[in-house]
Write a protein that holds these residues in place. Structure first.
Motif, PDB file in Angstrom:
ATOM      1  N   TYR A   1      40.384  54.761 -22.867  1.00 42.07           N
ATOM      2  CA  TYR A   1      40.199  54.900 -21.778  1.00 42.07           C
ATOM      3  C   TYR A   1      39.654  53.456 -21.094  1.00 42.07           C
ATOM      4  CZ  TYR A   1      42.377  59.160 -21.308  1.00 42.07           C
ATOM      5  OH  TYR A   1      43.203  60.153 -21.307  1.00 42.07           O
ATOM      6  N   ARG A   2      38.320  52.722 -21.608  1.00 41.75           N
ATOM      7  CA  ARG A   2      38.010  51.817 -21.118  1.00 41.75           C
ATOM      8  C   ARG A   2      39.325  50.531 -21.162  1.00 41.75           C
ATOM      9  NH1 ARG A   2      33.889  50.170 -24.389  1.00 41.75           N
ATOM     10  NH2 ARG A   2      33.909  51.440 -26.396  1.00 41.75           N
ATOM     11  N   ARG A   3      40.271  50.206 -22.504  1.00 42.02           N
ATOM     12  CA  ARG A   3      41.085  49.059 -21.829  1.00 42.02           C
ATOM     13  C   ARG A   3      41.934  48.883 -20.345  1.00 42.02           C
ATOM     14  NH1 ARG A   3      42.681  50.108 -26.950  1.00 42.02           N
ATOM     15  NH2 ARG A   3      44.573  51.113 -26.358  1.00 42.02           N
ATOM     16  N   GLU A   4      42.428  50.723 -20.832  1.00 39.30           N
ATOM     17  CA  GLU A   4      43.516  51.130 -19.555  1.00 39.30           C
ATOM     18  C   GLU A   4      42.980  50.991 -17.873  1.00 39.30           C
ATOM     19  OE1 GLU A   4      46.815  51.591 -19.678  1.00 39.30           O
ATOM     20  OE2 GLU A   4      46.458  51.630 -21.550  1.00 39.30           O
ATOM     21  N   GLY A   5      41.222  51.095 -17.838  1.00 42.75           N
ATOM     22  CA  GLY A   5      39.967  50.894 -16.562  1.00 42.75           C
ATOM     23  C   GLY A   5      39.920  52.195 -16.581  1.00 42.75           C
ATOM     24  N   VAL A   6      40.313  53.395 -16.869  1.00 42.27           N
ATOM     25  CA  VAL A   6      39.688  54.493 -16.254  1.00 42.27           C
ATOM     26  C   VAL A   6      38.759  55.060 -16.509  1.00 42.27           C
ATOM     27  CG1 VAL A   6      40.160  56.961 -16.924  1.00 42.27           C
ATOM     28  CG2 VAL A   6      42.322  55.832 -17.226  1.00 42.27           C
ATOM     29  N   LEU A   7      37.807  54.280 -17.712  1.00 39.25           N
ATOM     30  CA  LEU A   7      36.305  54.423 -17.705  1.00 39.25           C
ATOM     31  C   LEU A   7      35.374  53.329 -17.284  1.00 39.25           C
ATOM     32  CD1 LEU A   7      35.928  56.728 -20.933  1.00 39.25           C
ATOM     33  CD2 LEU A   7      35.629  57.196 -18.393  1.00 39.25           C
ATOM     34  N   PRO A   8      34.299  52.570 -16.958  1.00 38.81           N
ATOM     35  CA  PRO A   8      34.267  51.608 -17.041  1.00 38.81           C
ATOM     36  C   PRO A   8      33.315  51.408 -18.233  1.00 38.81           C
ATOM     37  CG  PRO A   8      32.811  53.053 -16.219  1.00 38.81           C
ATOM     38  CD  PRO A   8      33.939  54.115 -16.519  1.00 38.81           C
ATOM     39  N   ALA A   9      33.648  50.253 -18.285  1.00 43.28           N
ATOM     40  CA  ALA A   9      33.773  49.124 -19.715  1.00 43.28           C
ATOM     41  C   ALA A   9      32.036  49.371 -20.074  1.00 43.28           C
ATOM     42  CB  ALA A   9      33.399  47.185 -18.859  1.00 43.28           C
ATOM     43  N   ASP A  10      30.778  49.179 -19.094  1.00 41.21           N
ATOM     44  CA  ASP A  10      30.184  49.938 -19.952  1.00 41.21           C
ATOM     45  C   ASP A  10      29.353  51.513 -20.354  1.00 41.21           C
ATOM     46  OD1 ASP A  10      29.569  50.587 -17.256  1.00 41.21           O
ATOM     47  OD2 ASP A  10      27.726  50.061 -17.298  1.00 41.21           O
ATOM     48  N   TRP A  11      30.913  52.025 -20.338  1.00 40.00           N
ATOM     49  CA  TRP A  11      30.221  53.272 -20.601  1.00 40.00           C
ATOM     50  C   TRP A  11      30.515  54.140 -22.607  1.00 40.00           C
ATOM     51  CZ3 TRP A  11      33.144  58.522 -23.191  1.00 40.00           C
ATOM     52  CH2 TRP A  11      32.405  59.373 -23.218  1.00 40.00           C
ATOM     53  N   LYS A  12      29.599  53.901 -22.637  1.00 39.93           N
ATOM     54  CA  LYS A  12      29.482  55.053 -23.896  1.00 39.93           C
ATOM     55  C   LYS A  12      28.961  55.925 -24.441  1.00 39.93           C
ATOM     56  CE  LYS A  12      29.255  50.880 -27.155  1.00 39.93           C
ATOM     57  NZ  LYS A  12      29.555  50.406 -27.099  1.00 39.93           N
ATOM     58  N   PHE A  13      30.062  56.336 -24.808  1.00 40.18           N
ATOM     59  CA  PHE A  13      29.471  58.187 -25.177  1.00 40.18           C
ATOM     60  C   PHE A  13      27.934  57.974 -26.680  1.00 40.18           C
ATOM     61  CE2 PHE A  13      29.601  62.153 -28.518  1.00 40.18           C
ATOM     62  CZ  PHE A  13      29.852  62.562 -28.074  1.00 40.18           C
ATOM     63  N   SER A  14      27.316  59.229 -26.102  1.00 38.21           N
ATOM     64  CA  SER A  14      25.933  59.566 -27.027  1.00 38.21           C
ATOM     65  C   SER A  14      25.737  60.663 -27.205  1.00 38.21           C
ATOM     66  CB  SER A  14      24.691  59.288 -26.767  1.00 38.21           C
ATOM     67  OG  SER A  14      24.052  59.429 -25.406  1.00 38.21           O
ATOM     68  N   ILE A  15      24.908  61.694 -27.593  1.00 35.64           N
ATOM     69  CA  ILE A  15      24.971  63.465 -27.567  1.00 35.64           C
ATOM     70  C   ILE A  15      24.222  63.996 -26.298  1.00 35.64           C
ATOM     71  CG2 ILE A  15      24.474  65.853 -28.250  1.00 35.64           C
ATOM     72  CD1 ILE A  15      25.413  64.462 -31.246  1.00 35.64           C
ATOM     73  N   GLN A  16      22.853  62.522 -26.016  1.00 36.11           N
ATOM     74  CA  GLN A  16      22.397  62.741 -25.022  1.00 36.11           C
ATOM     75  C   GLN A  16      23.235  63.130 -23.786  1.00 36.11           C
ATOM     76  OE1 GLN A  16      21.786  61.081 -27.743  1.00 36.11           O
ATOM     77  NE2 GLN A  16      20.053  62.129 -28.763  1.00 36.11           N
ATOM     78  N   ARG A  17      23.271  61.683 -23.571  1.00 34.07           N
ATOM     79  CA  ARG A  17      24.437  61.365 -22.758  1.00 34.07           C
ATOM     80  C   ARG A  17      24.807  62.730 -21.750  1.00 34.07           C
ATOM     81  NH1 ARG A  17      26.783  56.434 -21.634  1.00 34.07           N
ATOM     82  NH2 ARG A  17      27.650  57.120 -19.364  1.00 34.07           N
ATOM     83  N   ALA A  18      25.794  63.068 -23.073  1.00 37.44           N
ATOM     84  CA  ALA A  18      27.221  63.958 -22.682  1.00 37.44           C
ATOM     85  C   ALA A  18      26.375  65.412 -22.501  1.00 37.44           C
ATOM     86  CB  ALA A  18      27.511  65.005 -24.126  1.00 37.44           C
ATOM     87  N   GLU A  19      25.042  65.634 -22.905  1.00 39.41           N
ATOM     88  CA  GLU A  19      24.214  66.743 -22.299  1.00 39.41           C
ATOM     89  C   GLU A  19      24.219  67.021 -20.655  1.00 39.41           C
ATOM     90  OE1 GLU A  19      21.282  67.336 -24.563  1.00 39.41           O
ATOM     91  OE2 GLU A  19      22.218  68.286 -26.809  1.00 39.41           O
ATOM     92  N   MET A  20      23.999  65.624 -20.087  1.00 43.95           N
ATOM     93  CA  MET A  20      23.698  65.581 -18.906  1.00 43.95           C
ATOM     94  C   MET A  20      24.340  65.448 -18.212  1.00 43.95           C
ATOM     95  SD  MET A  20      20.266  63.023 -18.786  1.00 43.95           S
ATOM     96  CE  MET A  20      21.848  61.312 -18.885  1.00 43.95           C
ATOM     97  N   LEU A  21      25.915  64.923 -18.537  1.00 42.12           N
ATOM     98  CA  LEU A  21      27.081  64.915 -18.147  1.00 42.12           C
ATOM     99  C   LEU A  21      27.530  66.346 -17.730  1.00 42.12           C
ATOM    100  CD1 LEU A  21      29.559  62.525 -17.438  1.00 42.12           C
ATOM    101  CD2 LEU A  21      30.366  63.400 -19.309  1.00 42.12           C
ATOM    102  N   ILE A  22      27.177  67.037 -18.716  1.00 37.93           N
ATOM    103  CA  ILE A  22      28.288  67.771 -19.236  1.00 37.93           C
ATOM    104  C   ILE A  22      27.342  69.851 -18.219  1.00 37.93           C
ATOM    105  CG2 ILE A  22      29.265  70.187 -20.007  1.00 37.93           C
ATOM    106  CD1 ILE A  22      30.934  67.919 -20.365  1.00 37.93           C
ATOM    107  N   SER A  23      25.935  69.113 -18.022  1.00 40.84           N
ATOM    108  CA  SER A  23      25.267  70.289 -17.170  1.00 40.84           C
ATOM    109  C   SER A  23      25.240  69.789 -15.919  1.00 40.84           C
ATOM    110  CB  SER A  23      24.075  70.161 -17.737  1.00 40.84           C
ATOM    111  OG  SER A  23      23.330  69.067 -18.144  1.00 40.84           O
TER     112      SER A  23
END
Length: 151
Positions: free
Chosen positions: A129-151
């Motif tokens: 998705y970063r390569r296709e331009g759907v997600l920003p180039a600096d988007w990284k997955f981590s479990i801590q960020r995922a909890e904030m993203l989903i809640s």
């Protein structure tokens, strides 16, 4: 994605019948369908659930036959699409549930492996998705960020 973490080859699935126009019994009001999609998307419903709701409640078997556009395209045009693609969002929810389970049961090696497989799937999708331009180039997955993203 294909069956990357198992030895299975996959299953043959059914195919939709080839249609060029919607059935006569279906709802074909294009403006009504687009406004319903916008209302459902603003309430936080995912595009796959919107498709099921339109099929079951509103009698629209296929949105693309009526409108000529997919549900995701309509959501982008109306500026109500989510920031994270739906497939990554669903896998993130699974990862958070597995992480809670592993915190309670630290010796559960089978689910630790399942967690690692899901995280690697997210990372592969993230790269795509970063390569296709759907997600920003600096988007990284981590479990801590995922909890904030989903809640």
């Amino acid at each position: 994605m294909a069956r990357m973490h198992t030895r299975k080859k996959g299953q043959a699935g059914s195919t939709k019948p080839i249609r060029t126009e919607p059935p006569k019994w279906s709802n074909t009001n294009k403006d009504e369908i687009e406004s319903t999609i916008q209302q459902l998307a603003t309430s936080g419903t995912s595009s796959s659930k919107i498709g099921m709701i339109l099929r079951d409640r509103y009698g629209v078997p296929d949105v693309t036959l009526v409108t000529g556009k997919k549900i995701g395209t309509i959501m982008k045009e109306k500026n109500v699409s989510s920031k994270v693609p739906e497939d990554i969002h669903n896998i993130i929810i699974d990862v958070l549930d597995l992480n809670k389970h592993i915190l309670k049961n630290p010796k559960d090696m089978h689910n630790k492996r399942a967690l690692n497989n899901k995280i690697s799937k997210i990372r592969r999708l993230e790269k795509y998705y970063r390569r296709e331009g759907v997600l920003p180039a600096d988007w990284k997955f981590s479990i801590q960020r995922a909890e904030m993203l989903i809640s």
